[in-house]
Enzyme design. Sequence first.
Site, short mmCIF file in Angstrom:
data_model
loop_
_atom_site.label_atom_id
_atom_site.label_comp_id
_atom_site.label_asym_id
_atom_site.label_seq_id
_atom_site.Cartn_x
_atom_site.Cartn_y
_atom_site.Cartn_z
N ARG A 33 45.65 24.13 12.77
CA ARG A 33 44.95 25.15 11.54
C ARG A 33 44.79 26.05 11.79
NH1 ARG A 33 41.47 20.77 7.77
NH2 ARG A 33 42.86 19.11 9.06
N HIS A 88 39.70 22.07 14.12
CA HIS A 88 41.58 22.49 13.96
C HIS A 88 41.59 23.22 14.81
CE1 HIS A 88 43.30 18.44 12.64
NE2 HIS A 88 41.80 17.84 11.91
N ASP A 114 44.95 15.33 14.30
CA ASP A 114 44.59 14.07 12.68
C ASP A 114 46.15 13.05 12.95
OD1 ASP A 114 42.65 14.40 11.67
OD2 ASP A 114 43.72 16.43 10.23
N GLU A 135 35.71 9.55 10.25
CA GLU A 135 37.68 10.13 10.12
C GLU A 135 38.32 9.09 10.92
OE1 GLU A 135 37.51 14.24 7.21
OE2 GLU A 135 38.56 13.80 9.26
N HIS A 174 40.83 11.32 12.99
CA HIS A 174 40.28 12.71 13.56
C HIS A 174 40.15 12.28 15.18
CE1 HIS A 174 38.25 16.84 12.96
NE2 HIS A 174 38.20 16.20 14.02
#
Length: 236
Positions: free
Chosen positions: A104, A148, A155, A215, A218
């Site tokens: 990301r 990320h 994810d 999460e 994740h």
Amino acid sequence: MATSNSIAWAIALSLIACAAQAAEPTVSSARDAAAAGMVEVAPLATGLRLDMRYAGPGNFTGHVVPGYEAPACLLLRPVAEALARVQAQLQTQGYALQVYDCFRPVRAVQAFVAWAGDLQDQSTKAAHYPRVDKSALIPDYIADHSGHSRGATLDLTLADCRHGHCQPLDMGTDFDLFDTRAHTDSPEVTPTQHANRQKLLRAMAAEGFANYSMEWWHFTFRPEPTPDTAYDFPVR
């Protein structure tokens, strides 16, 4: 059934992942994946399913996220190779990994923070944060930097491909639900949903991926190849 040693290892990896959330890395000058040492995962992992949410509007912002120019999963090579091993092992059992996000760019993280600060935009509340006030999303769910961006976090979920087509397992929530129900060990999910989460956790932990306990989707590869470096080139 998981052994006590495998469960303890998974818990240890999860604790490491949580501790790493606070680290703020230096942003690299790399302008593309090759310069950063990243590769596209799909060619390495036969049967891997891509569902790259931020490359389209089907995410909590409701828009294509800045920095995503293609629905590709990019990771640092050692991480990509480890993920390919997870996929290969799961494939022998009739399952497949379904990926939502990989590398990301820093600019995407900044876009998330800007979205969270716009309290007038509540268009995705019902789907992504029905029980949380948007003003509370920072810092518990959205932070000003992300693992990320270091190319070692992703994810994903698990799909059952044993019956001629692949169907994502029921994990109790969708991806990117900002809610306690998304916590990996949430007591609010059913035994079957919890077992599905544990199946994913064990498969990932076997190759060194630590789960972030808030999460279920994740995971971060340990040890991270570049723990002090983030990247900001576009995904293309």
